[in-house]
Design an enzyme around this catalytic site. Structure first.
Site, PDB file in Angstrom:
ATOM      1  CE  LYS A   1      29.028  18.925   6.001  1.00 19.40           C
ATOM      2  NZ  LYS A   1      27.792  18.494   6.634  1.00 19.40           N
TER       3      LYS A   1
ATOM      4  CG  HIS B   1      20.011  22.914  10.217  1.00 17.17           C
ATOM      5  ND1 HIS B   1      19.336  21.724  10.344  1.00 17.17           N
ATOM      6  CD2 HIS B   1      20.891  22.735   9.205  1.00 17.17           C
ATOM      7  CE1 HIS B   1      19.803  20.868   9.438  1.00 17.17           C
ATOM      8  NE2 HIS B   1      20.748  21.456   8.740  1.00 17.17           N
TER       9      HIS B   1
END
Length: 466
Positions: free
Chosen positions: A166, A285
């Protein structure tokens, strides 16, 4: 006289067959059906069977050119859902001939195609599928699977640790690679591209791949452990996706990643085949899954998407946390976690498993727990998911007050402490906090992490009650 009787007839005359005995080669489906008022459940169940197999709304003369009995779907059992008014579980059997071998795409186009827009139903949800072994064997499945992955990484007897880098969007490739290096150097096994990191103007894919590969090799050399970063190969075209996977292979990295629902099953299966042929692990994912699986009356349960992924191919898949910011009820989650990992799963309605499923030694998939988890969750995660899992802490690593590497150290220390305590026979459910506190005494990094996250809770009502 005309050779067939024209006109509209009730579906249930042809497609509701309660006396039918299912074959070992049938694909079986359990649908949660909410009929419109006035539509009897037999008609609704038969309509689902018809519209997802050979039927159409009226009799057609070309029906006479084939054997409907051989090819039609059959609604063979209906049971009311306890506690719900006018809602039923309808079981449908599909003959195997209806499906192209090795194609999840074709299987879904039939079973969850047009039928979901059907007017006679208020709502329709596919709860589970039984894939017959004859059909399972037409798929390659996961490129490598759990055991081969452990052997490639030389890591045994504990869950694997990951971290999503992130901020997910906006970093330059070099700064991104630096964050990867710090996390891996601190003690994580993997770092991860966020699912929406593909190849944007601020960071093109090739630059990211290069800097991440550098981070992997540097951290491997310094720690003596095998490291990986899930390089997201998802792209706008299948050709571009494969091009990215080829470049990853040329760099010699161990693992790539794909968003299998937004990318599509056809693309995913192609990538899985490439990964098996070239020794790459494949991390999956599930972006977009909640569009399909979040409402309890309509759509598809995630366990069906999980089964589809095991057929299409992937070595890791995100599977909820039970404890973090993204929902997942414990028994139901463990039900589809076992479906991903085990070779054989018994029917067990309390865990949402409607059918006994055999995978005939198709490799298993590692479930990934990710989303709002931190060091205080470690005992629960170790207990719930066991060794064959990947625990992913994004903010729970990068949010550490001292930086990324200490954040990684804190997670690794917490994990090793929990695994050791479990192996010594301690009860993680009862003593979890004590175990973490004891480890804090000799790990300042863990102590700092525990201080930051001691009050965080994500507690809301479960969403799938809508």
């Amino acid at each position: 006289s005309v050779g067939f009787k024209a006109g509209v007839k009730d579906y249930k005359l042809t497609y509701y067959t309660p006396e039918y005995e299912t074959l070992d080669t049938d694909i079986l489906a359990a649908f949660r059906v909410s009929p419109q008022p006035g539509v009897p459940p037999e008609e609704a169940g038969a309509a689902v069977a018809a519209e997802s197999s050979t039927g159409t709304w009226t009799t057609v003369w070309t029906d006479g050119l084939t054997s409907l009995d051989r090819y039609k779907g059959r609604c063979y059992h209906i049971e009311p859902v306890a506690g719900e008014e006018n809602q039923y579980i309808c079981y449908v059997a599909y003959p195997l001939d209806l499906f192209e071998e090795g194609s999840v795409t074709n299987m879904f186009t039939s079973i969850v195609g047009n039928v979901f827009g059907f007017k006679a139903l208020r709502a329709l949800r596919l709860e589970d599928l039984r894939i017959p072994v004859a059909y399972v064997k037409t798929f390659l499945g996961p490129p490598h699977g759990i055991q081969v992955e452990r052997d490639k990484l030389n890591k045994y007897g504990r869950p694997l640790l990951g971290c999503t880098i992130k901020p997910k969007l906006g970093l330059s490739a070099k700064n991104y690679g630096r964050a990867v290096y710090e996390c891996l150097r601190g003690g994580l096994d993997f770092t991860k591209d966020d699912e929406n990191v593909n190849s944007q103007p601020f960071m093109r894919w090739r630059d990211r791949f290069l800097f991440c590969a550098e981070a992997i090799y540097k951290s491997q050399a310094e720690t003596g452990e095998i490291k990986g970063h899930y390089l997201n190969a998802t792209a706008g075209t299948c050709e571009e996706m494969i091009k990215r996977a080829v470049f990853a292979r040329e760099l010699g990295v161990p693992i790539v990643m794909h968003d299998y629902l937004t990318g599509g099953f056809t693309a995913n299966t192609s990538l899985a085949h490439y990964c098996r042929d070239n020794g790459l692990l494949l991390h999956i994912h599930r972006a977009m899954h909640a569009v399909i699986d979040r409402q309890k009356n309509h759509g598809m349960h995630f366990r069906v998407l999980a089964k589809a992924l095991r057929l299409s191919g992937g070595d890791h898949i995100h599977a909820g946390t039970v404890v973090g910011k993204l929902e997942g009820e414990r028994e139901i989650t463990l039900g589809f976690v076992d479906l991903l990992r085990d070779d054989f799963t018994e029917k067990d309605r309390s865990r949402g498993i409607y059918f006994t499923q055999s995978w005939v030694s198709t490799p298993g998939v590692l479930p990934v727990a990710s989303g709002g988890i931190h060091v205080w969750h470690m005992p629960a995660l170790t207990e719930i998911f066991g060794d064959d899992s990947v625990l992913q802490f994004g903010g729970g690593t990068l949010g550490h007050p001292w930086g990324n590497a200490p954040g990684a150290v804190a997670n690794r220390v917490a994990l090793e402490a929990c695994v050791q305590a479990r192996n010594e026979g301690r009860d993680l459910a009862r003593e979890g906090n004590t175990i973490i506190r004891e480890a804090c005494k000799w790990s300042p990094e863990l102590a700092a992490a525990c201080e930051v996250w001691k009050e965080i809770k994500f507690e809301f009502q479960a969403m799938d009650t809508i």
